[in-house]
Design a protein around this motif. Structure first.
Motif, PDB file in Angstrom:
ATOM      1  N   THR A 213       0.953  -1.193   0.021  1.00 53.08           N
ATOM      2  CA  THR A 213       0.001   0.022   0.108  1.00 53.08           C
ATOM      3  C   THR A 213       0.834   1.414   0.188  1.00 53.08           C
ATOM      4  O   THR A 213       0.565   1.952  -0.736  1.00 53.08           O
TER       5      THR A 213
ATOM      6  N   LEU B  10       2.201   2.629  -3.087  1.00 53.03           N
ATOM      7  CA  LEU B  10       0.944   3.210  -4.221  1.00 53.03           C
ATOM      8  C   LEU B  10       0.724   4.428  -3.661  1.00 53.03           C
ATOM      9  O   LEU B  10      -0.261   5.094  -4.143  1.00 53.03           O
ATOM     10  N   ASN B  11       1.332   5.225  -2.755  1.00 55.32           N
ATOM     11  CA  ASN B  11       1.185   6.550  -2.297  1.00 55.32           C
ATOM     12  C   ASN B  11       1.374   7.611  -3.263  1.00 55.32           C
ATOM     13  O   ASN B  11       0.646   8.604  -2.936  1.00 55.32           O
TER      14      ASN B  11
ATOM     15  N   LEU C 269      -5.227   8.099  -5.041  1.00 60.04           N
ATOM     16  CA  LEU C 269      -6.078   7.313  -4.727  1.00 60.04           C
ATOM     17  C   LEU C 269      -6.672   7.313  -3.280  1.00 60.04           C
ATOM     18  O   LEU C 269      -5.998   7.871  -2.261  1.00 60.04           O
TER      19      LEU C 269
ATOM     20  N   ARG D  89      -6.897   2.465  -2.374  1.00 55.53           N
ATOM     21  CA  ARG D  89      -5.245   2.000  -2.517  1.00 55.53           C
ATOM     22  C   ARG D  89      -5.080   0.687  -1.914  1.00 55.53           C
ATOM     23  O   ARG D  89      -4.095  -0.067  -2.410  1.00 55.53           O
TER      24      ARG D  89
END
Length: 202
Positions: free
Chosen positions: A140, A143-144, A148, A153
């Motif tokens: 997670t 994907l920062n 999202l 996310r």
């Protein structure tokens, strides 16, 4: 991060009663798994390599089921270490590619230990569930850089875990139809994921 199997065995044989402990039992099991496959890991094998009778191991693990659990925890914690190092100073597509390559590298370097993560259920044990959560949280975090919401996310991170697990298990077990193009295939998987995740951005 672990001693060589032959070196570990020779050290243990020199002074087993003082040196053998729970951590070393897991070290030995991990080394055997990576060198010979997860099915080679038995309490009898570890006892033989350590130069002790099998009952002596019960002072450190309750049985093979607990050893599977300890190996699974070790595998996921080590995977998190690989992933965390990989995503430092990365963002968006480069972060996704970094975790994909780190995941692949871990499975290539520790195939038996990675196989241990599938030996116990992922739910029903608090420690196992927490170790799996740490993997998902790390993904997670990778994907920062994408715009999202938190729930989206996290969902994407779980999907990324599934994709990388499946891809790397196929590679480990020689299940890819074009083994000469493994790295290109991983790059393509990342490209597809990144282009797809862009459609979910706010």
């Amino acid at each position: 991060r672990w001693l060589d199997l032959e070196l570990l065995s020779s050290v243990l044989m020199s002074d087993t009663r003082q040196r053998l402990n729970r951590s070393i039992v897991v070290d030995m099991a991990a080394a055997i798994a990576d060198a010979e496959g997860i099915d080679a890991v038995t309490l009898q094998r570890i006892a033989n390599d350590a130069g002790v009778k099998q009952p002596a191991l019960y002072r450190h693990v309750s049985g093979i089921e607990e050893l599977w659990m300890l190996l699974s925890l070790r595998g996921r914690d080590e995977l998190v270490h690989y992933l965390t190092e990989a995503i430092a100073d990365t963002d968006r597509d480069t972060a996704v590619l970094a975790v994909a390559r780190a995941w692949q590298r871990f499975v290539r370097e520790h195939p038996g230990l990675y196989s241990a993560t599938d030996r116990v259920p992922s739910v029903g044990d608090a420690d196992i569930e927490a170790s799996l959560s740490r993997v998902v949280v790390t993904l997670t975090n990778s994907l920062n850089g994408y715009a999202l919401g938190d729930d989206v996310r996290a969902h994407c991170a779980r999907s990324l875990r599934s994709a990388l697990h499946g891809f790397c298990v196929l590679e480990k077990d020689h299940g890819h139809p074009e083994p000469q193009a493994i790295d290109a295939g991983l790059n393509n998987l990342v490209e597809l994921f990144c282009r797809g995740i862009e459609t979910l951005e706010n």
